[in-house]
Design a protein around this motif. Structure first.
Motif, PDB file in Angstrom:
ATOM      1  N   GLY A   1     -59.644  23.909  -5.355  1.00 13.97           N
ATOM      2  CA  GLY A   1     -59.864  23.837  -3.919  1.00 13.97           C
ATOM      3  C   GLY A   1     -61.064  22.976  -3.588  1.00 13.97           C
ATOM      4  O   GLY A   1     -61.588  22.263  -4.443  1.00 13.97           O
ATOM      5  N   TRP A   2     -61.489  23.052  -2.320  1.00 11.83           N
ATOM      6  CA  TRP A   2     -62.685  22.343  -1.872  1.00 11.83           C
ATOM      7  C   TRP A   2     -63.882  23.172  -2.331  1.00 11.83           C
ATOM      8  O   TRP A   2     -64.235  24.155  -1.712  1.00 11.83           O
ATOM      9  CB  TRP A   2     -62.674  22.154  -0.357  1.00 11.83           C
ATOM     10  N   LEU A   3     -64.458  22.787  -3.436  1.00 13.10           N
ATOM     11  CA  LEU A   3     -65.456  23.608  -4.098  1.00 13.10           C
ATOM     12  C   LEU A   3     -66.862  23.061  -3.907  1.00 13.10           C
ATOM     13  O   LEU A   3     -67.078  22.141  -3.131  1.00 13.10           O
ATOM     14  CB  LEU A   3     -65.089  23.750  -5.581  1.00 13.10           C
ATOM     15  N   ASP A   4     -67.814  23.647  -4.625  1.00 10.88           N
ATOM     16  CA  ASP A   4     -69.251  23.422  -4.455  1.00 10.88           C
ATOM     17  C   ASP A   4     -69.687  21.997  -4.140  1.00 10.88           C
ATOM     18  O   ASP A   4     -70.491  21.787  -3.260  1.00 10.88           O
ATOM     19  CB  ASP A   4     -70.030  23.836  -5.711  1.00 10.88           C
ATOM     20  N   GLU A   5     -69.207  21.052  -4.887  1.00 10.91           N
ATOM     21  CA  GLU A   5     -69.737  19.697  -4.785  1.00 10.91           C
ATOM     22  C   GLU A   5     -68.982  18.838  -3.770  1.00 10.91           C
ATOM     23  O   GLU A   5     -69.127  17.619  -3.749  1.00 10.91           O
ATOM     24  CB  GLU A   5     -69.794  19.067  -6.175  1.00 10.91           C
ATOM     25  N   GLY A   6     -68.180  19.477  -2.919  1.00 10.10           N
ATOM     26  CA  GLY A   6     -67.541  18.775  -1.811  1.00 10.10           C
ATOM     27  C   GLY A   6     -66.256  18.049  -2.130  1.00 10.10           C
ATOM     28  O   GLY A   6     -65.723  17.340  -1.289  1.00 10.10           O
ATOM     29  N   HIS A   7     -65.751  18.216  -3.334  1.00  4.22           N
ATOM     30  CA  HIS A   7     -64.502  17.570  -3.720  1.00  4.22           C
ATOM     31  C   HIS A   7     -63.431  18.629  -3.957  1.00  4.22           C
ATOM     32  O   HIS A   7     -63.735  19.790  -4.210  1.00  4.22           O
ATOM     33  CB  HIS A   7     -64.708  16.732  -4.992  1.00  4.22           C
ATOM     34  N   HIS A   8     -62.183  18.187  -3.899  1.00  2.00           N
ATOM     35  CA  HIS A   8     -61.071  19.087  -4.189  1.00  2.00           C
ATOM     36  C   HIS A   8     -60.844  19.035  -5.692  1.00  2.00           C
ATOM     37  O   HIS A   8     -60.224  18.127  -6.211  1.00  2.00           O
ATOM     38  CB  HIS A   8     -59.812  18.663  -3.434  1.00  2.00           C
ATOM     39  N   ASP A   9     -61.424  20.022  -6.382  1.00  5.08           N
ATOM     40  CA  ASP A   9     -61.411  20.040  -7.839  1.00  5.08           C
ATOM     41  C   ASP A   9     -60.573  21.182  -8.364  1.00  5.08           C
ATOM     42  O   ASP A   9     -60.410  22.218  -7.717  1.00  5.08           O
ATOM     43  CB  ASP A   9     -62.832  20.234  -8.392  1.00  5.08           C
ATOM     44  N   ALA A  10     -60.080  20.978  -9.592  1.00  7.02           N
ATOM     45  CA  ALA A  10     -59.528  22.052 -10.399  1.00  7.02           C
ATOM     46  C   ALA A  10     -60.570  22.314 -11.475  1.00  7.02           C
ATOM     47  O   ALA A  10     -61.073  21.383 -12.107  1.00  7.02           O
ATOM     48  CB  ALA A  10     -58.205  21.630 -11.014  1.00  7.02           C
ATOM     49  N   ARG A  11     -60.923  23.595 -11.651  1.00 10.47           N
ATOM     50  CA  ARG A  11     -61.954  23.958 -12.622  1.00 10.47           C
ATOM     51  C   ARG A  11     -61.426  25.056 -13.551  1.00 10.47           C
ATOM     52  O   ARG A  11     -60.736  25.974 -13.095  1.00 10.47           O
ATOM     53  CB  ARG A  11     -63.212  24.467 -11.931  1.00 10.47           C
ATOM     54  N   LEU A  12     -61.802  24.926 -14.808  1.00 14.52           N
ATOM     55  CA  LEU A  12     -61.258  25.803 -15.832  1.00 14.52           C
ATOM     56  C   LEU A  12     -62.325  26.260 -16.811  1.00 14.52           C
ATOM     57  O   LEU A  12     -63.178  25.465 -17.211  1.00 14.52           O
ATOM     58  CB  LEU A  12     -60.177  25.035 -16.624  1.00 14.52           C
ATOM     59  N   LEU A  13     -62.254  27.513 -17.187  1.00 17.86           N
ATOM     60  CA  LEU A  13     -62.964  28.058 -18.347  1.00 17.86           C
ATOM     61  C   LEU A  13     -61.898  28.715 -19.193  1.00 17.86           C
ATOM     62  O   LEU A  13     -61.177  29.597 -18.709  1.00 17.86           O
ATOM     63  CB  LEU A  13     -64.024  29.079 -17.915  1.00 17.86           C
ATOM     64  N   ALA A  14     -61.768  28.278 -20.444  1.00 19.35           N
ATOM     65  CA  ALA A  14     -60.753  28.839 -21.333  1.00 19.35           C
ATOM     66  C   ALA A  14     -61.364  29.055 -22.717  1.00 19.35           C
ATOM     67  O   ALA A  14     -62.342  28.409 -23.084  1.00 19.35           O
ATOM     68  CB  ALA A  14     -59.549  27.900 -21.423  1.00 19.35           C
ATOM     69  N   ARG A  15     -60.751  29.964 -23.479  1.00 20.49           N
ATOM     70  CA  ARG A  15     -61.278  30.311 -24.804  1.00 20.49           C
ATOM     71  C   ARG A  15     -60.166  30.217 -25.838  1.00 20.49           C
ATOM     72  O   ARG A  15     -59.042  30.640 -25.597  1.00 20.49           O
ATOM     73  CB  ARG A  15     -61.846  31.718 -24.796  1.00 20.49           C
ATOM     74  N   LYS A  16     -60.541  29.679 -27.012  1.00 23.09           N
ATOM     75  CA  LYS A  16     -59.604  29.699 -28.129  1.00 23.09           C
ATOM     76  C   LYS A  16     -59.601  31.105 -28.710  1.00 23.09           C
ATOM     77  O   LYS A  16     -60.656  31.693 -28.950  1.00 23.09           O
ATOM     78  CB  LYS A  16     -60.036  28.692 -29.198  1.00 23.09           C
ATOM     79  N   PRO A  17     -58.423  31.673 -28.938  1.00 27.12           N
ATOM     80  CA  PRO A  17     -58.358  33.024 -29.507  1.00 27.12           C
ATOM     81  C   PRO A  17     -59.080  33.099 -30.865  1.00 27.12           C
ATOM     82  O   PRO A  17     -59.123  32.117 -31.604  1.00 27.12           O
ATOM     83  CB  PRO A  17     -56.866  33.280 -29.671  1.00 27.12           C
ATOM     84  N   LEU A  18     -59.614  34.283 -31.153  1.00 26.90           N
ATOM     85  CA  LEU A  18     -60.307  34.505 -32.434  1.00 26.90           C
ATOM     86  C   LEU A  18     -59.319  34.502 -33.586  1.00 26.90           C
ATOM     87  O   LEU A  18     -58.190  34.843 -33.452  1.00 26.90           O
ATOM     88  CB  LEU A  18     -61.079  35.821 -32.403  1.00 26.90           C
TER      89      LEU A  18
END
Length: 188
Positions: free
Chosen positions: A171-188
């Motif tokens: 969405g229209w996020l912090d820095e004023g752009h329409h971004d997609a942001r992700l945090l993902a983890r590789k399974p152990l």
């Protein structure tokens, strides 16, 4: 990247320098979940604003970019901050990601869809991927980045395979752009 793109980035950093030296607000918001030890890879890290921040937190960081000039700025800023930063000038369209294992991989504002298949391969078990990229909706307010560097709206969720999605927003996020942001983890 084409030679024209490489030369454009060299000129950008030579003539204008970095647009900011502050780390991404999204990256900073993840402070409590990011590792403080281990190895981090900053993909297309430009002048190192995120890489230097991570190194100050205790990570051994390698920043890679196509622009030697940007990487020189990153090394200078790291030295001023009293940290060591490894840099690697490579063109990811013709060269592979450096082998891991990496405890953290970040990619901000660089779109190469083929890298999503490689991220799980280079991450250590339990390693994190932090990714930010503008989407097509960004063109409603901004001319740049151009269409060839934009995700389709909703596309990021489909690109992530082999990783556990911990946070995904668009969405229209912090820095004023329409971004997609992700945090993902590789399974152990």
């Amino acid at each position: 990247m084409s030679d024209a793109d490489r030369l454009r980035w060299e000129a950008h950093y030579r003539d204008k320098g970095p647009s900011t030296r502050e780390p991404s607000s999204f990256l900073v918001s993840l402070d409590e979940v990011l590792p403080r030890r281990g190895r981090a890879l900053d993909v297309a890290g430009g002048a190192g604003r995120n890489a230097v921040w991570l190194a100050r937190r205790g990570l051994a960081v390698t920043a890679l970019d196509i622009s030697e000039t940007a990487l020189a700025i990153a090394r200078t800023d790291a030295a001023r901050a009293g940290v060591v930063l490894s840099t690697l000038a490579i063109d990811l369209e013709v060269e592979p990601l450096p082998p891991g294992p990496w405890d953290l991989v970040l990619s901000f504002h660089y779109l190469q869809r083929g890298l999503f298949a490689r991220f799980p391969e280079v991450l250590a078990p339990g390693g994190l991927l932090v990714y930010v990229q503008a989407t097509r909706s960004n063109l409603e307010r901004w001319e740049r980045p151009s269409e060839r560097f934009l995700l389709e709206d909703g596309e990021l969720a489909r690109l992530v395979t082999g990783l556990e999605v911990l946070r995904l927003e668009e969405g229209w996020l912090d820095e004023g752009h329409h971004d997609a942001r992700l945090l993902a983890r590789k399974p152990l």
